[in-house]
Write a protein that holds these residues in place. Sequence first.
Motif, short mmCIF file in Angstrom:
data_model
loop_
_atom_site.label_atom_id
_atom_site.label_comp_id
_atom_site.label_asym_id
_atom_site.label_seq_id
_atom_site.Cartn_x
_atom_site.Cartn_y
_atom_site.Cartn_z
N GLU A 167 0.84 -1.20 0.00
CA GLU A 167 0.00 0.00 0.00
C GLU A 167 0.87 1.25 0.00
OE1 GLU A 167 -3.37 0.05 2.65
OE2 GLU A 167 -3.25 -2.12 2.94
N ASP A 168 1.92 1.24 0.80
CA ASP A 168 2.81 2.41 0.87
C ASP A 168 3.43 2.70 -0.49
OD1 ASP A 168 2.27 2.63 3.56
OD2 ASP A 168 4.11 1.62 4.20
N HIS A 169 3.79 1.66 -1.24
CA HIS A 169 4.47 1.86 -2.51
C HIS A 169 3.60 2.60 -3.51
CE1 HIS A 169 7.25 1.13 -5.80
NE2 HIS A 169 6.25 0.64 -6.52
N PHE A 170 2.31 2.30 -3.51
CA PHE A 170 1.42 2.92 -4.50
C PHE A 170 0.74 4.18 -3.95
CE2 PHE A 170 1.76 -1.48 -5.99
CZ PHE A 170 2.08 -1.25 -7.32
N ASP A 171 1.14 4.61 -2.77
CA ASP A 171 0.59 5.83 -2.17
C ASP A 171 1.61 6.96 -2.32
OD1 ASP A 171 -1.07 7.51 -0.84
OD2 ASP A 171 -0.89 6.54 1.13
N HIS A 172 1.16 8.17 -2.08
CA HIS A 172 2.07 9.32 -2.11
C HIS A 172 3.04 9.24 -0.93
CE1 HIS A 172 0.56 11.81 -5.39
NE2 HIS A 172 -0.66 11.46 -5.03
N ALA A 173 4.30 9.60 -1.19
CA ALA A 173 5.32 9.68 -0.15
C ALA A 173 5.70 11.15 -0.02
CB ALA A 173 6.53 8.83 -0.51
N VAL A 174 4.95 11.87 0.80
CA VAL A 174 5.06 13.33 0.85
C VAL A 174 6.47 13.76 1.25
CG1 VAL A 174 4.19 15.42 1.94
CG2 VAL A 174 2.61 13.56 1.37
N GLU A 175 7.02 13.15 2.29
CA GLU A 175 8.36 13.57 2.75
C GLU A 175 9.41 13.27 1.71
OE1 GLU A 175 11.42 12.83 6.52
OE2 GLU A 175 9.42 11.92 6.51
N LEU A 176 9.32 12.11 1.06
CA LEU A 176 10.28 11.76 0.01
C LEU A 176 10.19 12.76 -1.14
CD1 LEU A 176 12.30 9.89 -1.42
CD2 LEU A 176 10.34 8.52 -2.20
N GLU A 177 8.99 13.07 -1.57
CA GLU A 177 8.82 14.01 -2.68
C GLU A 177 9.35 15.39 -2.31
OE1 GLU A 177 4.83 13.98 -4.20
OE2 GLU A 177 4.72 11.77 -4.14
N LYS A 211 15.80 17.06 -7.81
CA LYS A 211 15.77 15.75 -8.50
C LYS A 211 14.41 15.56 -9.18
CE LYS A 211 19.15 13.76 -5.33
NZ LYS A 211 19.48 12.68 -4.36
N ASP A 212 14.21 16.32 -10.26
CA ASP A 212 12.92 16.33 -10.92
C ASP A 212 12.57 15.00 -11.57
OD1 ASP A 212 12.66 18.97 -10.18
OD2 ASP A 212 13.49 19.75 -12.06
N GLU A 249 9.09 10.01 -11.38
CA GLU A 249 9.00 8.55 -11.30
C GLU A 249 8.14 8.10 -10.14
OE1 GLU A 249 13.28 7.14 -13.29
OE2 GLU A 249 13.08 7.37 -11.11
N VAL A 250 8.36 8.68 -8.96
CA VAL A 250 7.60 8.23 -7.79
C VAL A 250 6.15 8.72 -7.86
CG1 VAL A 250 9.64 8.06 -6.33
CG2 VAL A 250 8.36 10.19 -6.37
N GLN A 251 5.91 9.87 -8.46
CA GLN A 251 4.54 10.35 -8.59
C GLN A 251 3.76 9.53 -9.62
OE1 GLN A 251 5.04 14.58 -9.40
NE2 GLN A 251 4.83 15.09 -7.23
N ALA A 252 4.45 9.08 -10.65
CA ALA A 252 3.78 8.29 -11.69
C ALA A 252 3.23 6.98 -11.13
CB ALA A 252 4.75 8.01 -12.83
N ILE A 253 3.90 6.44 -10.11
CA ILE A 253 3.44 5.19 -9.50
C ILE A 253 2.05 5.36 -8.90
CG2 ILE A 253 3.90 3.51 -7.67
CD1 ILE A 253 6.89 4.16 -8.02
N THR A 254 1.81 6.50 -8.27
CA THR A 254 0.51 6.74 -7.63
C THR A 254 -0.60 6.97 -8.63
OG1 THR A 254 0.78 9.16 -7.47
CG2 THR A 254 1.75 7.81 -5.71
#
Length: 288
Positions: free
Chosen positions: A64-74, A82-83, A88-93
Motif C-alpha cells: 500500500e505504501d508503494h502505491f501511495d504518495h510519499a510526501v516527505e520523500l517528494e 531531483k525532478d 518517477e515516484v509520482q507516476a506510481i501513484t
Amino acid sequence: MTVKKAVIPAAGLGTRFLPATKAQPKEMLPVVDKPAIQYVVEEAASVGIRDILVITGRNKNSIEDHFDHAVELERNLRAGGKDVQIKEVQAITELADLHYVRQGEPKGLGHAVSVARQHVGDEPFVVLLPDDLMETSEVLSRMIYAHAAHGGSVVALKEVAQDEVSLYGCAAAEPVDDGLVRITGLVEKPAAEDAPTNLAVMGRYLFTPQIFDVLERVQPGKGGEIQLTDGMAMLPELYGVVFQHGRYDTGNKIDYLRATVELALKRDDLGPDFRRFLADVARRENLT
C-alpha cells in the motif's frame, strides 16, 4: 461488457524466498529497479484497467505504501532538484485506483479470488498473479478480445516441456481459432504420462461473475485450501489463449534471476553496459 477491474492476490507468505521475505512481501522484491507487483499493475493499466483490488494479508503494508504518495520523500527530492525522480515516484501513484482487502486466512487461491466478490460485483474481471511477470500486455489483450468475441471465461495457456507439466494445472482442449482453444477438462499437476496435453495454465485469468458461484461449491482440497482450478473446472464455458514466450515465474529463484537479467538487457539506459558486463563474466567463467 468491457473488462474494467482486476484482482491481484498478494496474500502469500513467500516461503520460497526466505530469508529475503521474512520481513518484506515477496511481491515487493525488486526486479531491476521496480518491485515485482508494479510490473503487474502496469500491465493491467496498459490495457485500460484502472480499478485494481489487491488481496493482502499480514505484513503487506509496504505494498500500500508503494502505491501511495510519499510526501516527505517528494519534498526531499524537490529540495534536491531531483525532478526526474519526483516524476518517477509520482507516476506510481497515478497508474491506477488501487483498493485493498485482507484474505484473513490462507485458504488457497480460490478463496482469495472469492474475497473479491463484493468489489467486483456483476461484471467480468481479470485475475493477475503477481509471481507471473509478462514481458508485454499482449496475452492479456488477447484474453479480453477472446472474451468479447466468444463470451465465457478465459485463461492463459503456455506450452511447456512434457517433464514440466506436473508443476502446473494442465488443460485438455480443442482448437477454436488460431491461438485460441476451448478447454474441455483440467487436471491439477498431473504426472507426465497422465497429462492430456502440454498446455499449462499460467497466472492470467479472465472470469465472469459465475466463478464466485462455483467457488462457493468447491470443497477444500489438500491443506484445507480452496483450489481455483477446481472452480474453473466447473465453469460451463472456458477458453484458453495459447502463448509461447515472455513470461517469468518470479516465485522461482532461477526465473527471478532470468527476469532481472533479460528485462535489464532490454532497457536503453542499462542494456548496453550490462551486456558488456555479462560478456566479460562469461569470458572469465569460460562460458564462451
